[in-house]
Design an enzyme around this catalytic site. Structure first.
Site, PDB file in Angstrom:
ATOM      1  N   SER A  49      -2.391 -12.558   5.021  1.00 47.43           N
ATOM      2  CA  SER A  49      -2.875 -12.275   3.593  1.00 47.43           C
ATOM      3  C   SER A  49      -1.825 -12.971   2.616  1.00 47.43           C
ATOM      4  O   SER A  49      -2.268 -13.479   1.480  1.00 47.43           O
ATOM      5  CB  SER A  49      -3.126 -10.779   3.276  1.00 47.43           C
TER       6      SER A  49
ATOM      7  N   LYS B  52       0.734  -1.111  -0.024  1.00 46.81           N
ATOM      8  CA  LYS B  52       0.038  -0.182  -0.035  1.00 46.81           C
ATOM      9  C   LYS B  52       1.103   1.368  -0.108  1.00 46.81           C
ATOM     10  O   LYS B  52       0.246   2.412  -0.136  1.00 46.81           O
ATOM     11  CB  LYS B  52      -1.083   0.041   1.188  1.00 46.81           C
TER      12      LYS B  52
END
Length: 298
Positions: A256, A39
């Site tokens: 994740s 991100k």
């Protein structure tokens, strides 16, 4: 050079333990970005485009709803523009992420866990209306997938021209969407990974322990035509892979990434040969308070 110039061009590493002579799995290690996740790419892109368009000024204020990594990316880049970063984050997520955002100068407001990310998004939008802060709106802006079209997708095509499959999880859906739109023009198929309780596979939303992925409503920029398959990975499988990646590959990743590995292994089990690229979004260090290596009683 400053910190934000270090964002991107992360290592692409073959997973030796999980690859065979005919089917090779390569992981893009996004924890090597300065803020520790994929991100960072989004934070940089959102702020730079907003400043270029005159929507956000140096010395101004932005607001976003995020469980952590997008907030870290935004806060990191905001330091270089003297921009105040305000984050609305639901209770219940990794406290390490919250502390990192605070260390980078962000102001954090917690929203009720029961309201999930949708509640945090409503709160961020209300804050923008009330204060005039720029709402980066990661869950709806086309700048989200664009950030990955221009960076991660191009890196993968350059670094792994033999890629046949791309595997990634979906939180906002921007990483998967941006990369998939570009690479499918080159004949690469895309597989999206989600935990139970995410809605891409047609199920209803509910709680899950795998952080960073999981979708509460269909992302507006995610075209169903880009999805070759949705792989639903149970929490216990994702966390088992976290432990195994540490043991077998020396990689310290978040849950994740464990889920993404399972998606890649399922692809590997269906094909006779070919190269698979999988995104590992962040590292395990920001989940130690969640006992990431002891999940399920280990």
């Amino acid at each position: 050079m400053n910190t934000i110039n270090l964002i991107g061009n992360t290592p692409l590493v073959q997973l030796q333990h999980y690859s065979t002579d005919k089917v090779r799995i390569y992981a893009k290690l996004e924890m090597y970005n300065p803020g520790g996740s994929v991100k960072d790419r989004l934070g940089k892109y959102l702020i730079e485009r907003a400043v270029e368009r005159g929507l956000l000024r140096r010395g101004g204020q932005l607001v976003e709803a995020t469980a952590g990594n997008t907030g870290i990316g935004l806060a990191l880049v905001a330091t270089q523009y003297n921009i105040q970063c305000v984050i609305f984050a639901p209770e219940g997520f990794s406290e390490e992420k919250i502390e990192i955002m605070r260390a980078l100068g962000a102001t954090i407001y917690r929203t009720p866990k029961a309201e999930g990310m949708l509640g945090a998004r409503r709160a961020a939008q209300d804050y923008a209306v009330q204060t005039g802060a720029y709402y980066t709106n990661q869950f709806e802006t086309d700048d989200n997938p664009a950030a990955y079209k221009e960076t991660l997708a191009q890196e993968l095509l350059r670094e792994l021209p033999t890629m046949k499959y791309f595997v990634a999880g979906a939180g906002s859906g921007g990483t998967f969407s941006g990369v998939s739109e570009v690479i499918q023009a080159q004949g690469v198929k895309s597989v999206v990974v989600e935990p139970p309780g995410s809605i891409l596979s047609g199920g209803s939303k509910r709680k899950h322990d795998t952080e960073g992925i999981g979708v509460e409503e269909w992302p507006p920029f995610l075209d169903k035509a880009w999805i070759e398959r949705v792989e639903v990975v149970p929490d216990e499988v994702a966390f088992r892979h976290v432990r195994e990646l540490a043991k077998h590959e020396g990689m310290l990743v978040g849950s994740s990434s464990g889920a993404a590995l399972e998606g890649a292994l399922r692809v590997a089990g269906r094909i006779e040969q070919g190269d698979i690229a999988v995104v590992f979004p962040d590292g395990s260090d920001r989940y130690m308070s969640k006992r990431i290596f002891q999940y399920g009683g280990f």
